[in-house]
Motif scaffolding. Structure first.
Motif, PDB file in Angstrom:
ATOM      1  N   ASP A 139      33.125 -40.964   4.022  1.00 43.64           N
ATOM      2  CA  ASP A 139      31.838 -41.522   3.598  1.00 43.64           C
ATOM      3  C   ASP A 139      31.793 -43.041   3.634  1.00 43.64           C
ATOM      4  N   LEU A 140      32.831 -43.684   4.133  1.00 43.16           N
ATOM      5  CA  LEU A 140      32.823 -45.143   4.207  1.00 43.16           C
ATOM      6  C   LEU A 140      31.892 -45.611   5.322  1.00 43.16           C
ATOM      7  N   PRO A 141      31.233 -46.769   5.140  1.00 42.83           N
ATOM      8  CA  PRO A 141      30.352 -47.294   6.190  1.00 42.83           C
ATOM      9  C   PRO A 141      31.126 -47.602   7.470  1.00 42.83           C
ATOM     10  N   ASP A 142      30.472 -47.486   8.593  1.00 43.97           N
ATOM     11  CA  ASP A 142      31.088 -47.847   9.866  1.00 43.97           C
ATOM     12  C   ASP A 142      31.484 -49.321   9.851  1.00 43.97           C
ATOM     13  N   GLY A 143      32.558 -49.642  10.542  1.00 41.87           N
ATOM     14  CA  GLY A 143      32.970 -51.029  10.638  1.00 41.87           C
ATOM     15  C   GLY A 143      34.465 -51.185  10.736  1.00 41.87           C
ATOM     16  N   ALA A 144      34.902 -52.438  10.742  1.00 40.56           N
ATOM     17  CA  ALA A 144      36.325 -52.765  10.861  1.00 40.56           C
ATOM     18  C   ALA A 144      36.990 -52.738   9.485  1.00 40.56           C
ATOM     19  N   TYR A 145      38.199 -52.220   9.449  1.00 44.52           N
ATOM     20  CA  TYR A 145      38.980 -52.140   8.216  1.00 44.52           C
ATOM     21  C   TYR A 145      40.433 -52.489   8.531  1.00 44.52           C
ATOM     22  N   ARG A 146      41.181 -52.679   7.450  1.00 41.23           N
ATOM     23  CA  ARG A 146      42.635 -52.751   7.565  1.00 41.23           C
ATOM     24  C   ARG A 146      43.174 -51.529   6.832  1.00 41.23           C
ATOM     25  N   PHE A 147      43.995 -50.767   7.516  1.00 37.68           N
ATOM     26  CA  PHE A 147      44.518 -49.542   6.940  1.00 37.68           C
ATOM     27  C   PHE A 147      45.964 -49.739   6.508  1.00 37.68           C
ATOM     28  N   GLY A 148      46.343 -49.004   5.466  1.00 35.77           N
ATOM     29  CA  GLY A 148      47.707 -49.069   4.971  1.00 35.77           C
ATOM     30  C   GLY A 148      48.339 -47.690   4.973  1.00 35.77           C
ATOM     31  N   LEU A 149      49.627 -47.635   5.297  1.00 36.46           N
ATOM     32  CA  LEU A 149      50.338 -46.362   5.350  1.00 36.46           C
ATOM     33  C   LEU A 149      51.782 -46.614   4.920  1.00 36.46           C
ATOM     34  N   ARG A 150      52.221 -45.904   3.903  1.00 37.30           N
ATOM     35  CA  ARG A 150      53.595 -46.071   3.432  1.00 37.30           C
ATOM     36  C   ARG A 150      54.583 -45.559   4.480  1.00 37.30           C
TER      37      ARG A 150
END
Length: 362
Positions: free
Chosen positions: A267-278
């Motif tokens: 449900d997040l708006p479209d666009g650029a993000y920074r993702f994190g993964l352990r």
């Protein structure tokens, strides 16, 4: 009585050692301050102890202005990373030293010293000199001296940093038991080790470059790191952070050459993000994306594999000992359901659902 720090600022040679640090330290709770070297942890302790002045801000307890209170009148004891003992005195008299300076009776000094030595497991070492003790035992002498004073504020500046791994593990367990019996004492403990902060702390304070980035319980900080910087500091190895996009409810990460669907991000708006993964949420799999090994480190029964995918570096933590070498090609498979989403400025937007048992030591 709470110890309240408000907007503490200290700049030295143009470098911020403390920048608007505001925190409340509560009696009966163990506060762990975690951060990398030069984060401002030791500076904060020195200000709390009265050993360092500040440019601005306030420090109060029970209505008293501690910034105007001399060190000797503060109800504070401090244990340093480089444990300090008097080499010419035996263990008993090392612990008794501040009590004699305070003018206590011989009977009370003896009672306090023996009680403190028993608490740190040194009841049989009263007559030994520091040179006759191991590093861990010498650190316990310094701890017993602080405990014997019975102060309202106990400050510990990375007390396990100079000890070997096995001894650190042993003393962590002992310290947790020890600190749980501190009554109304405020305990503030600094560390660079995420596992130590999570295991020992009732409250975790994350510092970076003189700023306090987040305060919360170990669970809160682990499950909801406020920024990418916090996420990197509170995880060992640091959380993998990489760019991507959300388009029509789907996560697109070019490094993995795939489009993923993850319900908690849909449900997040479209666009650029920074993702994190352990590191524990990336695995080696035959159907993964190809990457090149840049470094391999084996720690006990786990292997940490450092790889490069596109323009980004990742660390993968896998069980067992794996025979991998520099330049080897491996295939990575991420877990989309474990992705953290941050905005382009690094602020937390969405977290996965984590089991409480994943918080180490809790």
């Amino acid at each position: 009585m709470n110890l309240n720090a408000t907007d503490l600022c200290l700049t030295v040679d143009g470098i911020d050692h403390l920048k608007n640090v505001t925190a409340t330290f509560q009696p009966g709770r163990l506060h762990t301050v975690i951060g990398r070297t030069m984060a401002g942890k030791t500076t904060l302790l020195r200000v709390l102890a009265g050993l360092q002045s500040v440019d601005s801000g306030s420090l109060t307890r029970a209505g008293a202005d501690l910034l105007k209170t001399p060190v000797w009148r503060r109800d504070t004891a401090m244990v340093y990373q480089q444990f300090i003992n008097y080499p010419h005195l035996d263990v008993f008299h090392n612990v008794a030293f501040p009590l004699k300076r305070a003018g206590l009776s011989r009977e009370e000094i003896g009672e306090r010293v023996r009680h403190s030595l028993a608490r740190v497991g040194l009841a049989q070492f009263e007559k030994r000199k520091p040179s006759q003790l191991s590093g861990g035992q010498q650190q316990r002498v310094a701890m017993a001296r602080a405990l014997a004073r019975g102060t309202g504020v106990l400050l510990l500046d990375e007390p396990l940093a100079n000890l070997d791994y096995k001894l650190r593990e042993q003393l962590r367990d002992e310290f947790r038991t020890l600190f749980s019996d501190q009554g109304d004492t405020i305990v503030v403990y600094t560390t660079t080790e995420p596992a130590e902060a999570m295991m020992l702390g009732d409250v975790v304070l994350v510092m970076h470059e003189g700023r306090l980035l987040q305060t919360g319980t170990p669970q809160e900080v682990f499950e909801r790191p406020a920024t990418t910087t916090v996420a990197s500091i509170i995880n060992d190895p640091p959380m993998n952070i990489f760019p991507g996009r959300i388009e029509r409810g789907q996560v697109k990460v070019s490094e993995f050459q795939a489009t993923h669907t993850s319900a908690h991000l849909a449900d997040l708006p479209d666009g650029a993000y920074r993702f994190g993964l352990r590191a524990t949420d990336v695995s080696l799999a035959a159907d993964g994306v190809e990457s090149e090994v840049t470094f391999v480190e084996i720690s006990g029964s786990e292997t940490f594999v450092h790889v490069v995918v596109g323009e980004n570096a990742f660390v993968v933590q896998i069980e067992g000992i794996h025979d991998l070498a520099l330049g080897d090609l491996v295939k990575l498979r991420p877990r989309p359901d474990r992705l953290f989403a941050f905005d382009e400025q690094g602020a937390l937007v969405r977290t996965p659902s984590y089991d409480l048992a994943s918080v180490e030591g809790r």
